[in-house]
Each structure stands twice: as structure tokens, then as C-alpha cells.
Write a protein that holds these residues in place. Sequence first.
Motif, short mmCIF file in Angstrom:
data_model
loop_
_atom_site.label_atom_id
_atom_site.label_comp_id
_atom_site.label_asym_id
_atom_site.label_seq_id
_atom_site.Cartn_x
_atom_site.Cartn_y
_atom_site.Cartn_z
N GLY A 150 0.83 -1.20 0.00
CA GLY A 150 0.00 0.00 0.00
C GLY A 150 0.86 1.25 0.00
N ALA A 151 0.31 2.35 0.49
CA ALA A 151 1.04 3.62 0.45
C ALA A 151 2.09 3.73 1.54
N PHE A 152 1.82 3.18 2.74
CA PHE A 152 2.65 3.48 3.90
C PHE A 152 3.23 2.23 4.55
N ARG A 153 4.40 2.40 5.13
CA ARG A 153 4.99 1.42 6.04
C ARG A 153 6.02 2.16 6.87
N THR A 154 5.94 2.03 8.19
CA THR A 154 6.75 2.83 9.11
C THR A 154 7.71 1.93 9.88
N PRO A 155 9.00 2.29 10.00
CA PRO A 155 9.97 1.44 10.70
C PRO A 155 9.62 1.25 12.18
N SER A 156 10.08 0.15 12.74
CA SER A 156 9.70 -0.25 14.10
C SER A 156 10.10 0.74 15.20
N PRO A 157 11.19 1.53 15.09
CA PRO A 157 11.48 2.48 16.17
C PRO A 157 10.35 3.48 16.43
N PHE A 158 9.43 3.62 15.49
CA PHE A 158 8.36 4.59 15.71
C PHE A 158 7.42 4.14 16.83
N ALA A 159 7.27 2.85 17.04
CA ALA A 159 6.47 2.37 18.17
C ALA A 159 7.07 2.87 19.48
N ASP A 160 8.38 2.80 19.62
CA ASP A 160 9.05 3.29 20.82
C ASP A 160 8.91 4.80 20.95
N ALA A 161 8.92 5.51 19.81
CA ALA A 161 8.75 6.96 19.85
C ALA A 161 7.36 7.36 20.33
N LEU A 162 6.34 6.60 19.95
CA LEU A 162 4.99 6.87 20.44
C LEU A 162 4.95 6.76 21.96
N ALA A 163 5.56 5.70 22.49
CA ALA A 163 5.60 5.54 23.95
C ALA A 163 6.41 6.65 24.60
N TRP A 164 7.53 7.00 24.00
CA TRP A 164 8.38 8.07 24.52
C TRP A 164 7.62 9.39 24.62
N ALA A 165 6.75 9.66 23.66
CA ALA A 165 6.00 10.91 23.63
C ALA A 165 4.79 10.90 24.55
N GLY A 166 4.47 9.75 25.15
CA GLY A 166 3.37 9.71 26.09
C GLY A 166 2.06 9.21 25.53
N ILE A 167 2.07 8.65 24.32
CA ILE A 167 0.84 8.11 23.75
C ILE A 167 0.58 6.73 24.36
N ASP A 168 -0.61 6.57 24.92
CA ASP A 168 -0.96 5.35 25.65
C ASP A 168 -1.69 4.33 24.79
N VAL A 169 -2.52 4.81 23.87
CA VAL A 169 -3.36 3.89 23.09
C VAL A 169 -3.60 4.49 21.71
N VAL A 170 -3.62 3.64 20.70
CA VAL A 170 -3.88 4.09 19.33
C VAL A 170 -4.99 3.25 18.72
N ALA A 171 -5.74 3.87 17.83
CA ALA A 171 -6.66 3.13 16.97
C ALA A 171 -5.88 2.64 15.77
N THR A 172 -6.01 1.36 15.46
CA THR A 172 -5.35 0.80 14.27
C THR A 172 -6.37 0.42 13.20
N ALA A 173 -7.63 0.70 13.44
CA ALA A 173 -8.69 0.41 12.46
C ALA A 173 -8.80 1.57 11.49
N ASN A 174 -8.19 1.42 10.32
CA ASN A 174 -8.27 2.46 9.30
C ASN A 174 -7.95 1.86 7.94
N ASN A 175 -8.08 2.65 6.90
CA ASN A 175 -7.96 2.13 5.54
C ASN A 175 -6.52 1.78 5.15
N HIS A 176 -5.53 2.22 5.93
CA HIS A 176 -4.13 1.90 5.63
C HIS A 176 -3.57 0.79 6.52
N ALA A 177 -4.41 0.17 7.34
CA ALA A 177 -3.92 -0.83 8.29
C ALA A 177 -3.24 -2.01 7.61
N LEU A 178 -3.65 -2.34 6.38
CA LEU A 178 -3.09 -3.48 5.66
C LEU A 178 -2.14 -3.05 4.54
N ASP A 179 -1.56 -1.86 4.65
CA ASP A 179 -0.62 -1.41 3.62
C ASP A 179 0.63 -2.29 3.54
#
Length: 408
Positions: A150-179
Motif C-alpha cells: 500500500g502507500a505506507f509502512r513505518t519502521p519499528s522504532p516509531f512504536a518506541d517513539a509513540l511511547a516516549w511521547a506519552g501516547i498510551d493507546v492508538v486506533a489501528t482500524a483504518n484504511n491503511h492498516a493493511l498497507d
Amino acid sequence: MSTARHRIPLALLVAAGAFAAEARRLDGQQITLLAVGDIEWSRTTRAPSMFYDAPQRGGNGVLWDREDGWIRVPYAATPASQAFLEAELGNPLIGENAHHLRAHHYPLSFDNEQDEARYPLRRAADVLRGADIAFANLETPISDDARWSGAFRTPSPFADALAWAGIDVVATANNHALDAEGEGLLDTIHHLSRAGVGYAGTGRDLDDARRPYVVERRGLRVAFLAYAQFVNDGGSSFATPGQSGVAPMDPFLIREDIGRARERADLVLVSFHWGIENSQDVHPGMRAFAHEVLDAGADGILGHHPHVPRGIEVRDGKPIVYSMGNFIFGHGHDYWMDNIAVRMHMGPDGVTRVDVLPIAGRGDDLSQPYILDGAAARSVLEDIQARSGELGTTLRIEGNEGVIDIAR
């Protein structure tokens, strides 16, 4: 004298103690939830990997033949083959409808993967960390090597960056989930879990995708459910009883899921990836759907996908955030605009107040958003104020924030 007749049955004592403990747990508790819109940080989009020596033909199942009856020949997407085919065909192979490829990309470079992953979150991290719970829509799979289709794919360090920034929960239900296909979806689940970031809306099968993610803060339990109205492949990316994928926005499933979530939590918030892209209007069908979900027992709705912010409605004391717009994106478009975040103040009886925070989202700001102030903030807030007023909701502007009070 015997005191036996004054003894209280043990079961009643246990029940009374449990009731008192529950009352103490919830009495006067107030927490804040900061919710932001779409996050995507691949910074590159997948270009075509192959070109063909004849336009694809549709209809009657004919997809691969040329006008002369021979099957189309594949050319690797190298500069030489692209230039040759464009000259032969008389038209560019990447047309104006190549939405993401024609976007504005940022002139950035980084020393390492951690710096790149944290970069877009740096100016907003303090605001995210300042809330008891921080929520976002993750509009990309997180994977290093899954098939990128699909259009997007993000490297794995971004998961750690989300936690570092204080994000606790994300929605993964969207049209790019299977990119990054099914493997990418499972990689996303793995990397979020490894980093300590909760998720809702996708899973190894339909039951898993429907499962709520519950966060407890200061004794108050908040359940998150997430669903998508559509997926990019026309439907096969939705989860089924025997297939991984995205939780569909099926009202029957949602009603059941809210009821089950209420057994585990004090409040239930529902995330929807929905609506017409790049439109600030709220369709009557969207309003009707949202009202049904609130009537089914949800305490609020967090909306995203349109890439632009929309008005907020309060119905029966429950907020509907129809769209927060973008938060972070790896590319931009000149027609995208500044966006909003919402800070919900919540107690055991529901949401008591909604603060609207204007977020920078024009041009390069979308690569590293921040809270707006001054005239820029007021422009966003006045727009949301007017759009919320059309939905019957009063928003007042206090400095650089909007405020919606909810009577209890």
C-alpha cells in the motif's frame, strides 16, 4: 449475654465492603484524555514497482492483454524503463491521480533511526504527556520488512517513539492498516505491544479486532473500541472469524462490543475512521450513525480520516468529535489545513468538559506539529466554534483554547 443475634452475615459484609471500596474508587475522580488525529510517519510512499507496455484494460475480466492480443510485458520501474515507456505510450506513467506520490515531501535528514522516529513528536510531547491518557489514530503499519503493498509502512522504532511521547493507546482500524499486508498488521501489533502502547481495532481474527483496550487511571477505567468504515482493497482487509484484519463499522457488532466493554470499564469511548475525505461537512448519515452509537451506551466518539477538522456535537451529555483532522503525516498537501486536538475531562458519570486545542498542520508543520497561539489559534477556533454551533453545541473561546462545558 449472647451477641449472636446482632451478627451481620459474612456475605453482606463482603458486599458492603466491595460497594464502599467501589464508591471510594470513583468518588470525585477526574482524569483527562488528550486525543489527536491521524499519525503517519513513513516519510516515503510506495512508488510503483513495475510498469507495463500497454495500459491496463478493464471489463469482462480482461486485465492483462494488449490491443494486439499479446499479454502486457512488465518493466521494472527503473529510470530507463520509465523514460522508454513514457515515450512509447505518449503519457506519464505516474499520473495526477498518484495522490501520495504527488504530495509535498519534507527535506529532512537524520543521524539515526531513533532521531527520525522521535522528530515529529518532539514539539507536542509535553502536551501529550500532560494528560492522564493520550490517544491517536495510527494510520500506518509498523514493520521493517513485511511486503509493502500500500502507500505506507513505518519502521519499528516509531512504536518506541509513540511511547516516549506519552501516547498510551492508538486506533489501528483504518484504511491503511493493511498497507504491509497481513504480516505488517501482525508486526504492528507486536511492536506496539513491545513498546507498551495499547491498540484497538485490528487483530488476528474478528474477535481479536473487536476486543476493547482498557486503561485505568486513578481508579477510573476507560475502554477504547475502534472501527473503520472502509479499507483500501474494497473489503478483504476487514477481519473475519478466520482472518486477521480491521474491525468493520458494523452497528450490530458495535452495540454488542459496547455492552461487553461496559462490564469491564466505567467509560467507553469509540473511535471511528469514517467520512468523506477533505470535507469539513458532517453528513446527516454520519450524525444518525453517531447518535445510534451513543444510544447503545458509548460515552463519546473520537473521529478521524477526513484529514481536516470538523465541528463537535454534544448529544445527551456525550461528545461526538467528528474529525480531529491530521496530527502527523510523512507528507503534506497544499489543501490541508491546521487541525485540532481535544482534551476531555472525565469522571465516573462521563465527560464533563471538552477543551479544543488548535494544532499546526500547514506545510512543513505537519512533520512536527505544535499547539497554535495568537491569530492562528483563533482562526481555527472560530471555525470549529461556528461548525459546532451548526450542530447545536456551544463552544466558547478562552485564550488559545476552545471550551465546551457539559452539564451533569
